[in-house]
Scaffold this active site. Structure first.
Site, PDB file in Angstrom:
ATOM      1  N   ASP A   8       0.916  -1.230  -0.049  1.00  0.00           N
ATOM      2  CA  ASP A   8      -0.021  -0.117  -0.173  1.00  0.00           C
ATOM      3  C   ASP A   8       1.029   1.080   0.099  1.00  0.00           C
ATOM      4  O   ASP A   8       2.250   1.057  -0.366  1.00  0.00           O
ATOM      5  CB  ASP A   8      -0.942  -0.225   1.263  1.00  0.00           C
ATOM      6  CG  ASP A   8      -0.210   0.083   2.493  1.00  0.00           C
ATOM      7  OD1 ASP A   8       1.023   0.229   2.563  1.00  0.00           O
ATOM      8  OD2 ASP A   8      -1.094   0.451   3.533  1.00  0.00           O
ATOM      9  N   CYS A  66       3.422  -2.896   3.998  1.00  0.00           N
ATOM     10  CA  CYS A  66       2.514  -1.863   4.329  1.00  0.00           C
ATOM     11  C   CYS A  66       3.683  -0.840   5.085  1.00  0.00           C
ATOM     12  O   CYS A  66       4.687  -1.267   5.236  1.00  0.00           O
ATOM     13  CB  CYS A  66       1.228  -2.160   5.058  1.00  0.00           C
ATOM     14  SG  CYS A  66       1.340  -3.023   6.606  1.00  0.00           S
ATOM     15  N   GLY A  67       2.653   0.144   5.992  1.00  0.00           N
ATOM     16  CA  GLY A  67       3.426   0.876   6.872  1.00  0.00           C
ATOM     17  C   GLY A  67       4.575   0.131   7.892  1.00  0.00           C
ATOM     18  O   GLY A  67       5.511   0.430   7.976  1.00  0.00           O
ATOM     19  N   GLY A  69       3.934  -3.293   8.187  1.00  0.00           N
ATOM     20  CA  GLY A  69       3.992  -4.798   8.070  1.00  0.00           C
ATOM     21  C   GLY A  69       2.625  -5.496   8.913  1.00  0.00           C
ATOM     22  O   GLY A  69       2.425  -6.555   8.557  1.00  0.00           O
ATOM     23  N   ARG A 137       3.863 -32.154  11.366  1.00  0.00           N
ATOM     24  CA  ARG A 137       2.774 -32.256  12.563  1.00  0.00           C
ATOM     25  C   ARG A 137       2.285 -30.961  12.882  1.00  0.00           C
ATOM     26  O   ARG A 137       0.952 -30.849  13.038  1.00  0.00           O
ATOM     27  CB  ARG A 137       3.490 -33.067  13.704  1.00  0.00           C
ATOM     28  CG  ARG A 137       2.331 -33.207  14.708  1.00  0.00           C
ATOM     29  CD  ARG A 137       3.056 -34.226  15.931  1.00  0.00           C
ATOM     30  NE  ARG A 137       3.774 -33.283  16.612  1.00  0.00           N
ATOM     31  CZ  ARG A 137       5.219 -33.454  16.777  1.00  0.00           C
ATOM     32  NH1 ARG A 137       5.938 -34.562  16.477  1.00  0.00           N
ATOM     33  NH2 ARG A 137       5.888 -32.657  17.564  1.00  0.00           N
ATOM     34  N   LYS A 141      -1.658 -29.239  12.189  1.00  0.00           N
ATOM     35  CA  LYS A 141      -2.658 -28.673  13.131  1.00  0.00           C
ATOM     36  C   LYS A 141      -3.168 -27.272  12.740  1.00  0.00           C
ATOM     37  O   LYS A 141      -4.129 -26.868  13.090  1.00  0.00           O
ATOM     38  CB  LYS A 141      -1.939 -28.825  14.527  1.00  0.00           C
ATOM     39  CG  LYS A 141      -1.762 -30.141  14.983  1.00  0.00           C
ATOM     40  CD  LYS A 141      -1.204 -30.195  16.514  1.00  0.00           C
ATOM     41  CE  LYS A 141      -0.984 -31.591  16.768  1.00  0.00           C
ATOM     42  NZ  LYS A 141      -0.315 -31.640  18.324  1.00  0.00           N
TER      43      LYS A 141
HETATM   44  C1  RB5 Z   1      -1.403   3.092   6.456  1.00  0.00           C
HETATM   45  O1  RB5 Z   1      -1.124   4.440   7.045  1.00  0.00           O
HETATM   46  C2  RB5 Z   1      -0.754   2.282   7.395  1.00  0.00           C
HETATM   47  O2  RB5 Z   1      -1.915   2.145   8.428  1.00  0.00           O
HETATM   48  C3  RB5 Z   1      -0.807   0.908   6.769  1.00  0.00           C
HETATM   49  O3  RB5 Z   1       0.315   1.036   5.807  1.00  0.00           O
HETATM   50  C4  RB5 Z   1      -0.206  -0.318   7.591  1.00  0.00           C
HETATM   51  O4  RB5 Z   1       0.756  -0.028   8.419  1.00  0.00           O
HETATM   52  C5  RB5 Z   1      -1.025  -0.957   8.479  1.00  0.00           C
HETATM   53  O5  RB5 Z   1      -0.609  -2.022   9.111  1.00  0.00           O
END
Ligand code: RB5
Length: 147
Positions: A8, A66-67, A69, A137, A141
């Site tokens: 993102d 993302c910002g 993760g 294993r 699960k």
């Molecule tokens: C976006 O602002 C941010 O919330 C997104 O990239 C991410 O960090 C979400 O976990």
């Protein structure tokens, strides 16, 4: 090895750096977006399509950014067959594959610098699941939870 990447806006800058890095290592790479920096975009719109593709075994490994993760890993793990984890240090980048058969590495674009990210990616991509009975294993699960 076929690698999928997605991010993102929070991970966009890091994705733009790791894409050519992966190509330089000889990997085949598919980018699931975002394809432009849009601060209003939402990580599930990019991470979930990639998660479905890795679950369908269209790729060998996936990298989601993302910002932090966090959102990427939360969303990806909703898809059956995805084993995603937010990784910030070297040991887990390879041990997560060796023991837990991790197929998606999640990174925080606002947390992990690009050189550290590259090292984590190399450790993740070079690692192989051991297939040890105890790990199979445990994974079985986990797999049962997806039913
Ligand atoms: C976006 O602002 C941010 O919330 C997104 O990239 C991410 O960090 C979400 O976990």
């Amino acid at each position: 090895m076929k690698i999928a990447i997605a991010a993102d806006h929070g991970g966009y800058e890091l994705k733009q750096i790791i894409h050519p890095f992966l190509l330089s290592l000889g990997y085949e790479v598919k980018d699931f977006g975002a394809f432009e920096l849009d601060n209003a975009d939402d990580y599930p719109d990019f991470i979930v399509p990639m998660a479905r593709a890795i679950a369908a075994k269209e790729f060998d490994r996936a990298i989601a950014i993302c910002g932090s993760g966090v959102g990427a890993s939360v969303a990806a793990n909703k898809i059956a067959g995805v084993r995603a984890a937010l990784i910030n240090e070297h040991f887990s980048a390879h041990q997560g594959v060796e023991d837990d058969n991790l197929n998606m590495l999640c990174l925080g674009g606002r947390v992990t610098g690009y050189m550290a990210a590259q090292e984590l990616i190399v450790a993740f991509l070079n690692a192989r699941f051991t297939g040890a009975e105890r790990h199979l294993r445990r994974l079985q699960k986990v797999h049962l939870l997806e039913k």
